[in-house]
Design an enzyme around this catalytic site. Structure first.
Site, short mmCIF file in Angstrom:
data_model
loop_
_atom_site.label_atom_id
_atom_site.label_comp_id
_atom_site.label_asym_id
_atom_site.label_seq_id
_atom_site.Cartn_x
_atom_site.Cartn_y
_atom_site.Cartn_z
N PRO A 1 95.31 31.15 64.79
CG PRO A 1 93.36 29.85 64.73
CD PRO A 1 93.94 31.10 65.32
CG ASP B 1 107.19 40.61 70.48
OD1 ASP B 1 106.15 41.07 69.96
OD2 ASP B 1 107.58 40.94 71.62
CG ASP C 1 92.91 39.70 65.27
OD1 ASP C 1 92.39 40.58 65.97
OD2 ASP C 1 92.38 38.58 65.08
CE LYS D 1 92.26 42.16 69.36
NZ LYS D 1 91.46 41.41 68.41
C1 LIG Z 1 92.87 36.95 68.26
S1 LIG Z 1 94.26 35.93 67.95
C2 LIG Z 1 94.48 36.13 66.22
C3 LIG Z 1 93.51 35.37 65.37
C4 LIG Z 1 93.87 35.44 63.90
N1 LIG Z 1 93.73 36.79 63.39
C5 LIG Z 1 93.04 34.52 63.07
O1 LIG Z 1 92.34 35.01 62.18
O2 LIG Z 1 93.08 33.30 63.24
C6 LIG Z 1 95.56 36.86 68.60
C7 LIG Z 1 96.93 36.27 68.37
O3 LIG Z 1 97.88 37.28 68.67
C8 LIG Z 1 99.03 36.62 69.09
N2 LIG Z 1 99.91 37.58 69.78
C9 LIG Z 1 99.65 38.31 70.89
N3 LIG Z 1 100.74 39.07 71.19
C10 LIG Z 1 101.64 38.83 70.23
C11 LIG Z 1 102.94 39.32 69.97
N4 LIG Z 1 103.51 40.21 70.78
N5 LIG Z 1 103.60 38.85 68.89
C12 LIG Z 1 103.03 37.95 68.07
N6 LIG Z 1 101.81 37.45 68.27
C13 LIG Z 1 101.13 37.89 69.33
C14 LIG Z 1 98.53 35.48 69.97
O4 LIG Z 1 99.50 34.44 70.04
C15 LIG Z 1 97.26 35.06 69.21
O5 LIG Z 1 97.53 33.95 68.38
#
Ligand SMILES: C[S@@+](CC[C@H](N)C(=O)[O-])C[C@H]1O[C@@H](n2cnc3c(N)ncnc32)[C@H](O)[C@@H]1O
Length: 355
Positions: free
Chosen positions: A226, A264, A280, A309
């Site tokens: 978010p 993406d 992240d 991760k």
């Molecule tokens: C751990 S959360 C990130 C939290 C963020 N760093 C923060 O500080 O609020 C991981 C995010 O990665 C996104 N995500 C995962 N795969 C993705 C992709 N292929 N492209 C874009 N976003 C991706 C997910 O939608 C999720 O919102």
């Protein structure tokens, strides 16, 4: 001073990774020795004939799974709870047989950050208050805190067992237990913000923070929702493109410094080179490492911080593999530092900057 082991603190549960890291790094530096640890204890001892030389050969900033690196002077078992001070003074006195007497600049009394260690916090605080004057009286501790001198650490493993250790303040974490105490800001969109704050504090030095984070710089945040990491970048003066199909907290967009792109993160690329890219995304670490390498190789950014991760098994092997893959595929001269931060759970954080 005599020293028989390195004592490194870590996140509870990550002792096997730290033990594997120390074993591999010590061997690479030409030292024989062995790691000793217990699962969930929050520390690893690396026993070695010339521990002081090994301590110098393994700089703290190169260690990934160690929160703190200490040189052990004595392992004090079966301490009498009615007088723990006398054995410590005697152990310090014994060290003078093999080297000059030191005056320490500070005393920290600590404990591992584990289920068994945390209840020792009260004892550690009270004991520090009792030990400090006794050390000053005996000439072991400077009258005022002095960061230019080595620091003395007493690490309680239980009420009867403490390790007497020392650190070089230029080659150790500057926080007790190796844990930076960061407060969650009420405006931060997520707790993850603390991760990036800690990364900037831990993986960059003062000069780098001033030089590499300046008003008006541009960055991208892959997997931004978010919005915690984007928020940290904005607070450091950057304009940010936040890439995520998920929603960002509205107040982040109100800053006027954030553009939300629903895409993406493995395919999106900037139209012009950026200063920073942070990432992240929750994904296979190898896939992330490869994508990060593409960014550096193609010059889409100059500096990056990203999370890897880690899977449940063979986490040290995976760490090594991903970092090797990242540097090989980036194929550019870079400074790379990685660490399991206090705010990292089953993951590590990597900083890389083009040289
Ligand atoms: C751990 S959360 C990130 C939290 C963020 N760093 C923060 O500080 O609020 C991981 C995010 O990665 C996104 N995500 C995962 N795969 C993705 C992709 N292929 N492209 C874009 N976003 C991706 C997910 O939608 C999720 O919102």
């Amino acid at each position: 001073m005599t020293a028989d082991a390195l004592l490194c603190l870590c996140r509870a549960g990550f002792e096997p990774e730290l033990a594997a890291e120390l074993t591999e790094r010590a061997a690479e530096a030409g030292f024989a020795g062995y790691a000793r640890t217990q699962r969930a204890s929050g520390f690893v001892e690396f026993v070695c004939h010339d521990a002081a030389a090994l301590d110098r050969a393994l700089p703290f900033h190169q260690l990934i799974f160690a929160r703190q690196k200490l040189l052990r002077l004595a392992d004090l078992r079966e301490l009498d709870p009615t007088d723990r001070i006398a054995p410590i003074l005697a152990a310090l006195e014994a060290t003078t047989a093999e080297g000059p007497r030191s005056t320490f600049g500070e005393l920290w009394v600590e404990h591992p950050d584990s289920d068994e260690g945390k209840p020792l916090a009260g004892l550690a605080r009270a004991f520090a208050n009792a030990l400090r004057p006794a050390l000053r009286e005996a000439g072991w501790l400077s009258r005022q805190d002095d960061a230019s001198r080595p620091r003395l650490h007493v690490v309680f493993v239980s009420g009867q067992h403490a390790m007497l250790t020392r650190s070089d303040t230029r080659d150790a974490a500057p926080w007790p237990l190796g844990i930076p105490r960061l407060r969650m800001h009420p405006d931060a969109p997520s707790r993850s913000a603390l991760k990036l704050e800690e990364a900037l504090l831990t993986l960059l030095d003062d000069g780098e923070r001033k030089r590499l984070l300046r008003d008006g710089m541009r960055g991208a945040d892959l997997g931004a929702a978010p919005g915690g990491w984007s928020w940290v970048l904005v607070r450091n003066g950057l304009h940010v493109t936040s890439v995520d199909n998920g929603p960002l907290r509205p107040h982040l967009l109100d800053s006027g410094k954030v553009e939300h792109v629903r895409a993406d993160g493995f395919h999106w690329q900037p139209k012009a080179p950026l200063d920073w890219m942070v990432c992240d995304m929750v994904e296979q670490p190898r896939r992330v490492a490869e994508r990060m390498a593409t960014w550096m190789r193609e010059g889409w950014c100059r500096h990056t911080i990203f999370n890897l991760k880690l899977p449940m098994k063979k986490r040290w092997d995976e760490t090594r593999l991903c970092l090797d893959l990242f540097t090989a595929q980036a194929a550019r001269p870079m400074t790379v530092r990685a660490r399991q931060l206090f705010h990292d759970r089953e993951e590590i954080t990597v900083f890389a900057t083009l040289r």
